[in-house]
Scaffold this motif. Structure first.
Motif, PDB file in Angstrom:
ATOM      1  N   LYS A  91      19.272 -24.452  26.279  1.00 41.60           N
ATOM      2  CA  LYS A  91      19.688 -25.690  25.614  1.00 41.60           C
ATOM      3  C   LYS A  91      20.579 -25.323  24.426  1.00 41.60           C
ATOM      4  O   LYS A  91      21.508 -24.548  24.554  1.00 41.60           O
ATOM      5  CB  LYS A  91      18.463 -26.509  25.210  1.00 41.60           C
ATOM      6  N   ALA A  92      20.318 -25.894  23.258  1.00 40.46           N
ATOM      7  CA  ALA A  92      21.108 -25.549  22.070  1.00 40.46           C
ATOM      8  C   ALA A  92      20.201 -24.984  20.992  1.00 40.46           C
ATOM      9  O   ALA A  92      20.481 -25.097  19.808  1.00 40.46           O
ATOM     10  CB  ALA A  92      21.876 -26.751  21.552  1.00 40.46           C
ATOM     11  N   ASP A  93      19.100 -24.362  21.418  1.00 39.21           N
ATOM     12  CA  ASP A  93      18.131 -23.773  20.501  1.00 39.21           C
ATOM     13  C   ASP A  93      18.462 -22.300  20.314  1.00 39.21           C
ATOM     14  O   ASP A  93      18.394 -21.528  21.281  1.00 39.21           O
ATOM     15  CB  ASP A  93      16.726 -23.939  21.076  1.00 39.21           C
ATOM     16  N   PRO A  94      18.840 -21.857  19.119  1.00 48.41           N
ATOM     17  CA  PRO A  94      19.177 -20.445  18.907  1.00 48.41           C
ATOM     18  C   PRO A  94      18.093 -19.484  19.367  1.00 48.41           C
ATOM     19  O   PRO A  94      18.389 -18.411  19.895  1.00 48.41           O
ATOM     20  CB  PRO A  94      19.396 -20.361  17.383  1.00 48.41           C
ATOM     21  N   LEU A  95      16.827 -19.861  19.182  1.00 46.17           N
ATOM     22  CA  LEU A  95      15.734 -18.988  19.605  1.00 46.17           C
ATOM     23  C   LEU A  95      15.779 -18.790  21.117  1.00 46.17           C
ATOM     24  O   LEU A  95      15.713 -17.658  21.628  1.00 46.17           O
ATOM     25  CB  LEU A  95      14.389 -19.588  19.191  1.00 46.17           C
ATOM     26  N   ARG A  96      15.918 -19.882  21.863  1.00 42.17           N
ATOM     27  CA  ARG A  96      15.956 -19.779  23.319  1.00 42.17           C
ATOM     28  C   ARG A  96      17.206 -19.048  23.799  1.00 42.17           C
ATOM     29  O   ARG A  96      17.169 -18.342  24.815  1.00 42.17           O
ATOM     30  CB  ARG A  96      15.912 -21.180  23.937  1.00 42.17           C
ATOM     31  N   ILE A  97      18.289 -19.215  23.077  1.00 48.73           N
ATOM     32  CA  ILE A  97      19.533 -18.562  23.471  1.00 48.73           C
ATOM     33  C   ILE A  97      19.403 -17.045  23.361  1.00 48.73           C
ATOM     34  O   ILE A  97      19.838 -16.308  24.258  1.00 48.73           O
ATOM     35  CB  ILE A  97      20.707 -19.075  22.612  1.00 48.73           C
ATOM     36  N   VAL A  98      18.794 -16.561  22.281  1.00 46.10           N
ATOM     37  CA  VAL A  98      18.630 -15.111  22.112  1.00 46.10           C
ATOM     38  C   VAL A  98      17.664 -14.561  23.159  1.00 46.10           C
ATOM     39  O   VAL A  98      17.923 -13.518  23.774  1.00 46.10           O
ATOM     40  CB  VAL A  98      18.140 -14.780  20.685  1.00 46.10           C
TER      41      VAL A  98
END
Length: 476
Positions: A91-98
């Motif tokens: 999504k647009a969650d930095p935590l999930r992106i990393v």
């Protein structure tokens, strides 16, 4: 003296690129040339460079055609389903992106090729990091560490080299190491979670819709402000429509926004290069290519050369289209191949002057006699700096046999030594002597020095976690 000069040359190189006083290519060429003169063998510099280029030419060819092949596969949409799944999770969650970066890099690393992993990972994740203003060195660092752990697969290189050097079976080395490597991969994912929390705390959390709505609102405000300025200046609708492309007219602002929204999606689902009707052909071709790599039916450079030619011919039968695809990936090909041949100067001088041999002998000699029964542990620790400062070939064929003999004298089996030698791979993947790392930083538009400063401490910690797990499980 050669030992001191060898370490001094490596230290000088690292300091200059980390301080951004020289570009990596310039440093890889000029620093070893200068030290070759210091050693008193400047007359043989040409021979050393030719030897280095000769030894790395197959690697450069492999990377060149691998970039073209997987670049074409990305263009035609082969990896879109995997990317969509990861992006849907992120999504647009930095935590999930990393965390998603670590997962994607680990999954793609199953093919055993670092350059492939980095091309796919960066292509998928770069737009998200860029759009949300996330730290790009976090992306390169996490991807490099995940790939480093997976690089220990038998077809990845290090395990095969260790098996060859010590005359062992690769499966006997790798299979018992799986629990320790699994712990290392879990640590990388946990570390990505921590780094992601930092990014989330710095940037906050938005959904995709919120990000795009926020951007559109800002653009609409800019348009209104522009219109107000034009009206106040006596401008008319015709004047606004005639605003030059370099000006601040509303049409230009909206165009920029559309471009950023497309970037935010990652791989454009409507790009003209997609070949949905050829999806299963491309999937079968890729699986066949990877199978041939694992089974070693042909040398890897030859496989990628044939694969790239076939992929281009089938997916883009018209010559102008083929030229267009080659031109699209020319920058990456040139950057990586140039870096590889520059690295050939560095490795050629290190090996040709005998610096590597003297450095390895010194490292072995300084090991205290009382550490003999713990040579597996010593080898695991030494694998961090040695695989970072020299090539895998230099370490596994030059240093490991010497360490193994020292261990055998104290009852340490070659299998334990071979397993311990794999520990340093998460750090090795960010070594300036690894060609694939230049694919990573080049595509991510990250300075190599910035990547090095960020990743070294975390990669070293990952290595120590694997070593600790191996000792805990009685593997090492």
């Amino acid at each position: 003296m050669l030992t001191i000069l060898g370490f001094a040359m490596i230290a000088t190189f690292l300091v200059l690129i980390m301080l951004k006083k020289m570009s990596p290519i310039a440093a890889l060429v000029l620093i070893p040339a200068l030290f070759c003169v210091f050693v008193g063998k400047g007359a043989k510099l040409g021979d050393y460079v030719i030897d280095g280029v000769t030894s790395l030419a197959p690697t450069a060819a492999m990377l060149m055609f691998a970039i073209v092949y997987f670049g074409v596969m990305i263009d035609v949409g082969l990896f879109d389903p995997i990317v969509r799944g990861i992006l849907k999770f992120c999504k647009a969650d930095p935590l999930r992106i990393v965390v998603g970066t670590a997962l994607l890099a680990a999954i793609v690393s199953l093919d055993g090729d670092g350059s492939t992993t980095f091309m796919i990972t960066v292509s998928a994740m770069y737009p998200l990091y860029k759009r949300l203003k996330m730290s790009l060195v976090v992306m390169t660092g996490v991807a490099a560490m995940a790939n480093g752990v997976m690089n220990t697969l038998p077809w990845g290189g290090p395990t095969a080299r260790a098996a060859t050097a010590l005359k062992l079976d690769a499966s006997d080395i790798f299979v018992p190491m799986i629990p320790a490597l699994a712990v290392g991969l879990l640590f990388v994912i946990a570390l990505s979670y921590v780094l992601g929390r930092r990014e989330r705390a710095r940037l906050g959390v938005l959904t995709l819709d919120e990000v795009l709505v926020e951007k559109k609102t800002l653009v609409e405000e800019k348009v209104e402000q522009t219109e107000s300025v034009l009206v106040g200046a006596g401008g008319s609708g015709a004047d606004k429509s005639a605003t030059p492309a370099g000006g601040s007219g509303g049409a230009v602002a909206l165009g920029d926004d559309d471009e950023e929204e497309d970037d935010f999606k990652g791989l454009d689902p409507h790009r003209a290069t997609l070949r949905p009707k050829l999806y299963w052909f491309n999937a079968l071709l890729t699986v066949s290519l990877l199978t041939a790599m694992i089974m070693e039916w042909l040398p890897i450079p030859v496989l990628f050369l044939l694969g790239a030619a076939l992929a281009l011919t089938v997916n883009f039968p018209h010559i102008p289209s083929q030229r267009e695809r080659l031109a699209a990936h020319a920058d990456n090909v040139l950057n990586v191949s140039g870096m590889v041949f520059a690295a050939a100067v560095f490795t050629g001088v290190l090996q040709g002057t005998g610096m590597v041999d003297h450095m390895a002998k010194w490292m072995v000699d300084v090991i205290p006699e009382g550490m003999g029964p713990h040579m597996a542990l010593v080898t695991g620790v030494l694998s961090l700096p040695l695989t970072y400062f020299m090539s895998n070939d230099g370490f596994y064929f030059g240093v490991l046999p010497v360490l193994s003999e020292a261990g055998a004298a104290h009852g340490v089996s070659p299998l334990e030594m071979a397993r311990a030698s794999l520990v340093g791979q998460p750090l090795h993947m960010s070594s300036p002597l690894v060609p694939a790392v230049y694919v990573l930083v080049g595509m991510a538009k990250v300075e190599f020095g910035d990547h090095t400063r960020f990743v070294v401490k975390w990669a070293a910690l990952t290595c120590l976690v694997i070593l600790g797990a191996g000792m805990l499980f009685g593997i090492i």
